[in-house]
Design a protein around this motif. Structure first.
Motif, PDB file in Angstrom:
ATOM      1  N   UNK A  69       8.133   3.787   6.068  1.00 11.57           N
ATOM      2  CA  UNK A  69       9.274   3.863   5.174  1.00 11.57           C
ATOM      3  C   UNK A  69       9.039   4.913   4.092  1.00 11.57           C
ATOM      4  N   UNK A  70      10.092   5.661   3.774  1.00 10.86           N
ATOM      5  CA  UNK A  70       9.973   6.718   2.780  1.00 10.86           C
ATOM      6  C   UNK A  70      11.106   6.648   1.763  1.00 10.86           C
ATOM      7  N   UNK A  71      10.788   7.073   0.565  1.00 10.52           N
ATOM      8  CA  UNK A  71      11.780   7.236  -0.501  1.00 10.52           C
ATOM      9  C   UNK A  71      11.582   8.623  -1.087  1.00 10.52           C
ATOM     10  N   UNK A  72      12.660   9.345  -1.302  1.00  5.28           N
ATOM     11  CA  UNK A  72      12.595  10.649  -1.955  1.00  5.28           C
ATOM     12  C   UNK A  72      13.225  10.543  -3.337  1.00  5.28           C
ATOM     13  N   UNK A  73      12.483  10.972  -4.350  1.00  9.35           N
ATOM     14  CA  UNK A  73      13.002  11.083  -5.711  1.00  9.35           C
ATOM     15  C   UNK A  73      13.375  12.541  -5.897  1.00  9.35           C
ATOM     16  N   UNK A 114       0.872  -1.175   0.000  1.00  5.56           N
ATOM     17  CA  UNK A 114       0.000   0.000   0.000  1.00  5.56           C
ATOM     18  C   UNK A 114       0.908   1.224   0.000  1.00  5.56           C
ATOM     19  N   UNK A 115       0.783   2.043  -1.013  1.00  6.23           N
ATOM     20  CA  UNK A 115       1.743   3.118  -1.220  1.00  6.23           C
ATOM     21  C   UNK A 115       1.041   4.446  -1.429  1.00  6.23           C
ATOM     22  N   UNK A 116       1.804   5.518  -1.220  1.00  2.95           N
ATOM     23  CA  UNK A 116       1.326   6.875  -1.507  1.00  2.95           C
ATOM     24  C   UNK A 116       2.475   7.663  -2.120  1.00  2.95           C
ATOM     25  N   UNK A 117       2.117   8.554  -3.028  1.00  2.00           N
ATOM     26  CA  UNK A 117       3.060   9.486  -3.631  1.00  2.00           C
ATOM     27  C   UNK A 117       2.670  10.895  -3.211  1.00  2.00           C
ATOM     28  N   UNK A 118       3.669  11.709  -2.882  1.00  2.48           N
ATOM     29  CA  UNK A 118       3.393  13.066  -2.418  1.00  2.48           C
ATOM     30  C   UNK A 118       4.318  14.057  -3.114  1.00  2.48           C
ATOM     31  N   UNK A 119       3.893  15.311  -3.138  1.00  2.00           N
ATOM     32  CA  UNK A 119       4.708  16.372  -3.698  1.00  2.00           C
ATOM     33  C   UNK A 119       3.996  17.693  -3.529  1.00  2.00           C
ATOM     34  N   UNK A 120       4.598  18.740  -4.047  1.00  2.00           N
ATOM     35  CA  UNK A 120       4.011  20.070  -4.022  1.00  2.00           C
ATOM     36  C   UNK A 120       4.050  20.644  -5.432  1.00  2.00           C
ATOM     37  N   UNK A 121       3.020  21.371  -5.820  1.00  2.00           N
ATOM     38  CA  UNK A 121       2.996  21.983  -7.138  1.00  2.00           C
ATOM     39  C   UNK A 121       3.093  20.940  -8.234  1.00  2.00           C
ATOM     40  N   UNK A 122       4.024  21.136  -9.153  1.00  2.00           N
ATOM     41  CA  UNK A 122       4.228  20.199 -10.252  1.00  2.00           C
ATOM     42  C   UNK A 122       4.429  18.777  -9.744  1.00  2.00           C
ATOM     43  N   UNK A 166      -1.865  11.589   8.111  1.00  2.00           N
ATOM     44  CA  UNK A 166      -0.906  10.799   8.884  1.00  2.00           C
ATOM     45  C   UNK A 166      -1.539   9.613   9.605  1.00  2.00           C
ATOM     46  N   UNK A 167      -2.864   9.605   9.728  1.00  2.00           N
ATOM     47  CA  UNK A 167      -3.519   8.496  10.419  1.00  2.00           C
ATOM     48  C   UNK A 167      -3.664   7.260   9.532  1.00  2.00           C
ATOM     49  N   UNK A 168      -3.395   7.379   8.239  1.00  2.00           N
ATOM     50  CA  UNK A 168      -3.542   6.246   7.337  1.00  2.00           C
ATOM     51  C   UNK A 168      -2.261   5.423   7.289  1.00  2.00           C
ATOM     52  N   UNK A 169      -2.385   4.106   7.312  1.00  2.00           N
ATOM     53  CA  UNK A 169      -1.184   3.254   7.248  1.00  2.00           C
ATOM     54  C   UNK A 169      -0.743   3.010   5.802  1.00  2.00           C
ATOM     55  N   UNK A 170       0.545   3.172   5.555  1.00  2.00           N
ATOM     56  CA  UNK A 170       1.119   2.864   4.247  1.00  2.00           C
ATOM     57  C   UNK A 170       2.392   2.054   4.455  1.00  2.00           C
ATOM     58  N   UNK A 171       2.688   1.197   3.475  1.00  2.00           N
ATOM     59  CA  UNK A 171       3.940   0.452   3.518  1.00  2.00           C
ATOM     60  C   UNK A 171       5.118   1.322   3.099  1.00  2.00           C
ATOM     61  N   UNK A 172       4.855   2.256   2.174  1.00  2.00           N
ATOM     62  CA  UNK A 172       5.905   3.164   1.724  1.00  2.00           C
ATOM     63  C   UNK A 172       5.274   4.426   1.158  1.00  2.00           C
ATOM     64  N   UNK A 173       5.927   5.556   1.440  1.00  2.00           N
ATOM     65  CA  UNK A 173       5.526   6.842   0.868  1.00  2.00           C
ATOM     66  C   UNK A 173       6.690   7.354   0.031  1.00  2.00           C
ATOM     67  N   UNK A 174       6.398   7.740  -1.202  1.00  2.00           N
ATOM     68  CA  UNK A 174       7.411   8.265  -2.119  1.00  2.00           C
ATOM     69  C   UNK A 174       7.173   9.766  -2.279  1.00  2.00           C
ATOM     70  N   UNK A 175       8.193  10.552  -1.948  1.00  2.00           N
ATOM     71  CA  UNK A 175       8.122  12.007  -2.084  1.00  2.00           C
ATOM     72  C   UNK A 175       8.875  12.439  -3.328  1.00  2.00           C
ATOM     73  N   UNK A 217       8.192  14.288   5.729  1.00  2.00           N
ATOM     74  CA  UNK A 217       9.154  13.198   5.864  1.00  2.00           C
ATOM     75  C   UNK A 217       9.563  12.998   7.325  1.00  2.00           C
ATOM     76  N   UNK A 218       9.721  14.090   8.045  1.00  2.00           N
ATOM     77  CA  UNK A 218      10.063  13.969   9.464  1.00  2.00           C
ATOM     78  C   UNK A 218       8.940  13.303  10.240  1.00  2.00           C
ATOM     79  N   UNK A 219       7.695  13.678   9.939  1.00  2.00           N
ATOM     80  CA  UNK A 219       6.547  13.083  10.631  1.00  2.00           C
ATOM     81  C   UNK A 219       6.411  11.602  10.287  1.00  2.00           C
TER      82      UNK A 219
END
Length: 300
Positions: free
Chosen positions: A105-109, A35-43, A73-82, A96-98
């Motif tokens: 687990x987090x990965x930043x591209x 279960x994953x999520x992708x995050x970012x700002x703007x573009x 933040x209350x939702x569980x994810x296996x990995x979040x990609x920023x 990312x700090x939170x």
């Protein structure tokens, strides 16, 4: 040549390189079934939307996309990609700090590894060859999306070939005379439509909107007419082209891979900016990264 004009012209080469690198980063990107999520700002947020739709559409697992400031933040994810070109955007760093504190687990591209994101993300994917000098994002965003697209098996060499065609084909002069621009997408290209509208606003100060293609008939088409342009980045629903042209608006049908259609929009944004004697390297009220002061963070 402006920085943004040069950078957008290098996109197909960057896509080739990102696709080649994707297998090497398999272990730090969401695995099938996670279960994953992708995050970012703007573009980067709009690229996150496209990446999430691609991954879930490929049957790889439930996938969400959020603006970094709105992550639940209350939702569980296996990995979040920023996705973060600069690695300095306040909302991304705070998230990312939170997530680290929450044990997710987090990965930043990223485009620039020598930034604070290095100490906050668990894993890094560095696309420094696609980093940019310009404020207005083009190649980093599409290169990051190509990496993620390749990761889920949805990238093909045809996308690169279409990207090169999008750069080589003449841009019709009449497109630059429009006073209002609307971009439509379907599935993963909805995120690209949102990004297309953002590019028109950033680079040329144009009135620009974006919608899922099927939603366009539910109200937005009412403002179409002579002087407006509606561009479908993906295959259009039956009958929509006829309905738009009946209003007197210009209709542009996507012929290329949706990512290559976005490149065509990048070129249009610069052409409109040039027509209006604007400098796309100095977009109004914008900076390369949004870094909040302590006082601004306090009132978020």
């Amino acid at each position: 040549m402006s920085h943004v004009a040069y950078e957008l012209s290098t996109q197909p080469n960057c896509w080739e390189r990102a696709a080649e690198l994707a297998p090497a980063h398999r272990a730090v990107l969401p695995r099938p079934g996670e279960r994953a999520a992708f995050v970012g700002c703007g573009t980067s947020y709009y690229m996150a939307q496209a990446a999430a739709a691609l991954r879930e559409g490929a049957g790889q697992g439930e996938t969400d996309a959020f603006a970094a400031s709105e992550f639940p933040l209350h939702r569980p994810y296996d990995r979040v990609v920023a996705l973060t070109r600069s690695g300095t955007t306040t909302e991304v760093l705070d998230l990312l700090a939170a997530l680290r504190d929450a044990g997710i687990r987090t990965t930043a591209v990223i485009g620039d590894p020598a930034t604070p994101v290095m100490s906050l993300a668990d894993e890094l994917v560095v696309l420094d060859f696609a980093d940019e000098q310009s404020v207005v994002q083009t190649r980093f965003a599409t290169t990051a999306l190509t990496l993620l697209r390749a990761h889920v098996g949805r990238h093909t060499p045809a996308a690169v070939a279409d990207g090169r065609a999008a750069l080589a084909e003449p841009l019709p002069e009449h497109l630059t005379t429009s006073s209002q621009f609307t971009f439509l997408g379907r599935g993963w290209s909805v995120g690209l439509a949102h990004e297309a509208a953002l590019k028109m606003r950033e680079a040329s100060l144009s009135w620009a909107e974006s919608y899922p293609a099927m939603e366009y008939r539910h109200g937005p088409i009412s403002v179409s007419g002579p002087g407006t342009l509606t561009w479908s980045l993906d295959e259009a629903p039956n009958g929509l082209a006829e309905q738009v042209t009946a209003t007197g608006a210009q209709w542009v049908a996507g012929r290329l891979d949706p990512l290559a259609e976005l490149v065509r929009v990048h070129r249009l944004a610069l052409a409109v900016a040039d027509r209006q004697e604007l400098d796309p390297d100095r977009p109004r009220h914008l900076t390369r990264s949004v870094v909040l002061t302590a006082e601004e963070e306090a009132v978020r």
